[in-house]
Design an enzyme around this catalytic site. Structure first.
Site, PDB file in Angstrom:
ATOM      1  N   ASP A 166      78.564 -26.653 -60.370  1.00 21.90           N
ATOM      2  CA  ASP A 166      77.541 -26.638 -59.322  1.00 21.90           C
ATOM      3  C   ASP A 166      78.142 -27.011 -57.963  1.00 21.90           C
ATOM      4  OD1 ASP A 166      75.043 -26.304 -58.299  1.00 21.90           O
ATOM      5  OD2 ASP A 166      74.235 -28.192 -59.038  1.00 21.90           O
ATOM      6  N   GLY A 167      77.506 -26.530 -56.917  1.00 21.59           N
ATOM      7  CA  GLY A 167      77.875 -26.968 -55.570  1.00 21.59           C
ATOM      8  C   GLY A 167      78.602 -25.933 -54.724  1.00 21.59           C
ATOM      9  N   ARG A 210      77.085 -18.392 -48.607  1.00 23.83           N
ATOM     10  CA  ARG A 210      77.159 -18.978 -49.951  1.00 23.83           C
ATOM     11  C   ARG A 210      78.173 -18.270 -50.845  1.00 23.83           C
ATOM     12  NH1 ARG A 210      73.296 -22.020 -51.982  1.00 23.83           N
ATOM     13  NH2 ARG A 210      73.467 -21.005 -54.016  1.00 23.83           N
ATOM     14  N   HIS A 226      81.127 -19.237 -53.820  1.00 27.52           N
ATOM     15  CA  HIS A 226      81.326 -18.726 -55.186  1.00 27.52           C
ATOM     16  C   HIS A 226      82.753 -18.205 -55.359  1.00 27.52           C
ATOM     17  CE1 HIS A 226      77.215 -19.404 -56.128  1.00 27.52           C
ATOM     18  NE2 HIS A 226      76.724 -18.413 -55.402  1.00 27.52           N
ATOM     19  N   LEU A 237      94.063 -22.966 -75.596  1.00 32.18           N
ATOM     20  CA  LEU A 237      92.676 -23.240 -75.208  1.00 32.18           C
ATOM     21  C   LEU A 237      91.807 -21.977 -75.174  1.00 32.18           C
ATOM     22  CD1 LEU A 237      91.240 -25.621 -72.652  1.00 32.18           C
ATOM     23  CD2 LEU A 237      90.937 -23.224 -72.101  1.00 32.18           C
TER      24      LEU A 237
HETATM   25  C1  FPP Z   1      76.163 -23.150 -58.769  1.00 32.85           C
HETATM   26  O1  FPP Z   1      76.368 -23.381 -57.425  1.00 32.85           O
HETATM   27  C2  FPP Z   1      77.042 -22.127 -59.186  1.00 32.85           C
HETATM   28  C3  FPP Z   1      76.650 -20.925 -59.686  1.00 32.85           C
HETATM   29  C4  FPP Z   1      75.256 -20.523 -59.877  1.00 32.85           C
HETATM   30  C5  FPP Z   1      77.636 -19.950 -60.031  1.00 32.85           C
HETATM   31  C6  FPP Z   1      78.877 -20.546 -60.593  1.00 32.85           C
HETATM   32  C7  FPP Z   1      79.892 -19.523 -60.502  1.00 32.85           C
HETATM   33  C8  FPP Z   1      81.169 -19.713 -60.189  1.00 32.85           C
HETATM   34  C9  FPP Z   1      81.849 -20.982 -59.938  1.00 32.85           C
HETATM   35  C10 FPP Z   1      82.019 -18.599 -60.097  1.00 32.85           C
HETATM   36  C11 FPP Z   1      82.497 -18.225 -61.457  1.00 32.85           C
HETATM   37  C12 FPP Z   1      81.935 -16.923 -61.639  1.00 32.85           C
HETATM   38  C13 FPP Z   1      82.512 -15.966 -62.302  1.00 32.85           C
HETATM   39  C14 FPP Z   1      81.952 -14.665 -62.082  1.00 32.85           C
HETATM   40  C15 FPP Z   1      83.673 -16.154 -63.215  1.00 32.85           C
HETATM   41  P1  FPP Z   1      75.142 -23.221 -56.432  1.00 32.85           P
HETATM   42  O2  FPP Z   1      75.186 -21.863 -55.877  1.00 32.85           O
HETATM   43  O3  FPP Z   1      73.865 -23.551 -57.148  1.00 32.85           O
HETATM   44  O4  FPP Z   1      75.511 -24.296 -55.382  1.00 32.85           O
HETATM   45  P2  FPP Z   1      74.490 -25.212 -54.570  1.00 32.85           P
HETATM   46  O5  FPP Z   1      73.788 -26.088 -55.584  1.00 32.85           O
HETATM   47  O6  FPP Z   1      75.406 -25.969 -53.691  1.00 32.85           O
HETATM   48  O7  FPP Z   1      73.570 -24.290 -53.840  1.00 32.85           O
END
Ligand code: FPP
Length: 238
Positions: free
Chosen positions: A16-17, A29, A33, A127
């Site tokens: 998250d984050g 945003r 990602h 792993l």
């Molecule tokens: C949450 O952050 C994150 C997600 C919903 C997506 C997580 C995805 C990745 C780290 C990329 C990996 C992806 C692939 C395709 C391998 P948020 O967007 O909710 O962040 P926020 O809480 O700060 O808004």
């Protein structure tokens, strides 16, 4: 059972984050990602080097379809662009790649890419890096219940083992340690069955900043926990 926790076999991470990481820098945003994707392999390597056997990362939940279409498309594009490179990196580093979650909502091209990526390193012995994509525990449990019904199991034959074998994670051990970064204190429909007795670790670190030190901190916190699986601490009979 009173098991001193040492190295977890299976770690799960809610990444998250990303959005906040980007916003703090005045960036869209999706850049967060992208940055988050770049952390996937280094963090997997860090856990692998410390003896962890399974790492499951929450990349896209069944609820994430509710995000703006542009963000959903960006996340699908990211999966499509990184899956092959990630599979090659896994091949090189003796890791196995696996996906848990629905695949039927993905385009046929993306499904084919995912299948090829998983096949590429299925012989590896290190792993298992498991990406949870279009994953949600409730959907997974409904699907498992349907599968058992379709197989015509009698109510008496339905037990924990049958359910576990019908989940996306079939064959994987239960989650020992579940880490959530980004400061929120919830499980968000992630591995609810598999993490029934997981130790929980929450950190304010945003996923794009998650580094080896954070891996060490989480494992250190885990090693201090006493896992009892519902039993009493050893010697406590009072
Ligand atoms: C949450 O952050 C994150 C997600 C919903 C997506 C997580 C995805 C990745 C780290 C990329 C990996 C992806 C692939 C395709 C391998 P948020 O967007 O909710 O962040 P926020 O809480 O700060 O808004």
């Amino acid at each position: 059972m009173n098991t001193a926790a040492r190295t977890p076999r299976h770690v799960a991470v809610i990444m998250d984050g990303n959005g906040r990481w980007a916003r703090k820098r005045g960036l869209p945003r999706v850049v967060g990602h992208q940055q988050g994707v770049d952390r996937v392999h280094p963090v997997a390597q860090a856990f692998a080097h410390r003896g962890v056997e399974y790492l499951t990362l929450y990349a896209f939940s069944t609820e994430n379809w509710r995000r703006p279409r542009s963000e959903v498309s960006a996340l699908l594009r990211l999966l499509s662009t990184v899956i092959e490179a990630e599979a090659r990196a896994c091949l090189r580093d003796n890791m196995r790649l696996r996906l848990v979650g629905r695949v039927d909502q993905l385009s046929p091209e993306l499904q084919a890419k995912v299948k090829a990526a998983i096949e590429m390193n299925s012989e590896n012995t290190g792993l298992t890096l498991c990406l949870a994509f279009d994953y949600g525990s409730r959907e997974e449990l409904v699907r498992a219940a349907r599968e058992l019904a379709l197989r015509g199991l009698s109510p008496d034959a339905v037990d924990e083992e049958q359910i576990a074998r019908s989940l996306y994670t079939a064959g994987m051990p239960d989650v020992d340690l579940l880490v959530r970064c980004g400061g929120e204190l919830r499980l968000s429909n992630f591995l609810m069955w598999q993490a029934a007795y997981a130790e929980l670790c929450f950190t304010d670190v945003l996923w794009p900043d998650f580094c080896d030190t954070d891996v060490d901190n989480a494992l250190e916190e885990y090693s201090r926990r006493s896992r009892r699986f519902g039993a009493l601490p050893k010697g406590d009979t009072s």
